[in-house]
Design an enzyme around this catalytic site. Structure first.
Site, PDB file in Angstrom:
ATOM      1  N   GLU A  51       0.822  -1.208   0.000  1.00  0.00           N
ATOM      2  CA  GLU A  51       0.000   0.000   0.000  1.00  0.00           C
ATOM      3  C   GLU A  51       0.854   1.256   0.000  1.00  0.00           C
ATOM      4  OE1 GLU A  51      -3.062   0.332  -0.607  1.00  0.00           O
ATOM      5  OE2 GLU A  51      -3.465  -1.801  -0.688  1.00  0.00           O
ATOM      6  N   CYS A  61     -13.446   1.703 -14.851  1.00  0.00           N
ATOM      7  CA  CYS A  61     -13.825   3.117 -14.733  1.00  0.00           C
ATOM      8  C   CYS A  61     -12.571   3.970 -14.880  1.00  0.00           C
ATOM      9  CB  CYS A  61     -14.498   3.356 -13.383  1.00  0.00           C
ATOM     10  SG  CYS A  61     -15.452   4.890 -13.292  1.00  0.00           S
ATOM     11  N   CYS A 100     -19.093  -2.499 -16.810  1.00  0.00           N
ATOM     12  CA  CYS A 100     -19.176  -2.062 -15.411  1.00  0.00           C
ATOM     13  C   CYS A 100     -20.340  -2.739 -14.690  1.00  0.00           C
ATOM     14  CB  CYS A 100     -19.346  -0.546 -15.351  1.00  0.00           C
ATOM     15  SG  CYS A 100     -19.460   0.072 -13.666  1.00  0.00           S
TER      16      CYS A 100
END
Length: 401
Positions: free
Chosen positions: A52, A209, A219
DNA sequence: GAGACGTGGAT
DNA sequence: TATCCAAGTCT
């Protein structure tokens, strides 16, 4: 059923139903179509935390080789905590945003000191680690502890701006606060869904997206999307006007001695903090050096400005004359380019050193130009990529009296 | 709160 | 090529 109000939607709308449908579809989609083979996916808090941090403002493809090298050298937070910072910076070299590496190192030491044998419990505690802000803490806690906390990175901002057809700049503080609230209201009720949901938001933003040409046909939540309904998905979020990037000149000195070159450690704050770099080129170089011509010009583009770097070569005036100057500070080392490549150095210097030892480096997209000697005058020549041999020879050339 | 902080991918 | 910006945080 305490439905939370979702910002951007009219009051008394069926926000509970929207949130439940959104989360259910996203979780289902992630489990069927999302990414499941990234090397940090799993329940190892150390690997999740490391990934992260590396992924802050950095794309997955870029992080992958760095992550692999990092966990090979530092397989655990304990291994990272006892390592010298220099080694961490060396493994981070080229990844950018080097404050992340310094924070990571400090965070590892805090982690093993305060949570020995375990890890921070929940987003609140993860955020106590340096370099871990609200979004990163939430991502880790969602993946590792299944805590119901939202992330709000660039991908999620874009997804939400489209979902609610937000026309405002998502970076504006007031809008960001509402986006955080919306992100919270959309979370799945079942904590066990949090890992798939969080990964789903990331996957949706990265794979479907997308900023340009969103694949609304793929989507899972297109039917819920206001921008899609309005036909303006590709136009959101609105981009703000950017000021032209200023340029800045930088002059580096290639102080060469017996095939080795002097490097100095940069101050911890500021650009390339803590990394090793060439000393500044001086009109009156410290020590007894004589200028021996410009050997490279580098153009290095950063987000907010462009650096024009000129590298001047210096040679000792007399045999064994060279010594580190006080102006270079305490930490100065004379290393061969090959040795220097094992340190944490900025990317433009990495390119320069790689050329000097004729070692190809990854992603060596050349924005570096060399200066060819022509009629006693330096001229900018072609991209250095096309002249590996010439430039390597230039640097290898021993000064034979 | 606005600016600083790196580098490379994508168009 | 020029531009935007990516799994943001810190000061």
């Amino acid at each position: 059923m305490t439905g939370q109000e979702i910002p951007f939607l009219p009051e008394n709308s069926h926000t509970d139903g929207l949130a439940a449908t959104f989360a259910a579809r996203l979780v289902d989609w992630q489990r069927r179509c999302g990414r499941h083979d990234l090397p940090w996916q799993g329940d190892d808090p150390y690997r999740v935390w490391l990934s992260e941090v590396m992924l802050q403002q950095t794309q997955v493809r870029t992080v992958l080789p760095y992550f692999a090298r990092f966990v090979t050298r530092f397989p655990s937070v304990e291994a990272l905590a006892v390592a010298p910072l220099d080694e961490v910076l060396a493994l981070w070299s080229g990844l950018g945003y080097y404050a992340r590496a310094r924070h990571l190192h400090a965070a590892a030491r805090l982690w093993v000191a305060r949570w020995p044998g375990t890890c921070p419990q929940g987003a609140q505690e993860w955020a106590q680690l340096p370099g871990v802000g609200r979004s990163t803490a939430a991502a880790i806690a969602a993946f590792v502890q299944r805590e119901r906390v939202p992330i709000l990175d660039g991908n999620v901002q874009r997804v939400l701006c489209r979902l609610f057809a937000v026309e405002e700049d998502p970076r504006a503080a007031a809008t960001a606060r509402r986006l955080w609230d919306a992100a919270h209201a959309l979370l799945p009720r079942d904590p066990d869904d949090m890992p798939a949901y969080t990964q789903g938001m990331m996957d949706l933003g990265a794979l479907v997206c997308t900023r340009t040409r969103p694949r609304c046909d793929l989507c899972p939540v297109a039917e819920l999307c206001a921008a899609h309904r309005l036909g303006i998905a590709a136009q959101l979020p609105r981009k703000r006007a950017r000021a032209p990037v200023p340029e800045q000149d930088l002059r580096w000195g290639w102080y060469e001695e017996d095939g080795a070159v002097w490097l100095v450690r940069r101050a911890p704050q500021g650009i390339w903090g803590g990394l090793w770099c060439l000393p500044p080129a001086d009109e009156a170089p410290p020590g007894r050096w004589r200028a021996a011509g410009e050997i490279a010009r580098l153009t290095h583009r950063l987000t907010h400005f462009t650096l024009n770097i000129t590298v001047t070569r210096y040679l000792p005036e007399t045999l064994r004359a060279a010594e580190p100057a006080a102006a270079w500070g305490e930490e100065a080392r004379c290393l061969t380019p090959h040795e220097a490549l094992a340190l944490g150095v900025p990317q433009p210097l990495r390119r320069l050193l790689a050329q000097a030892v004729d070692v190809p480096i990854e992603h060596a997209k050349g924005n570096m130009r060399r200066l060819g000697v022509a009629k006693g005058k330096f001229e900018v020549s072609e991209r250095i990529d096309d002249h590996d041999e010439d430039v390597a020879r230039l640097f290898r050339g021993k000064e034979k009296p």
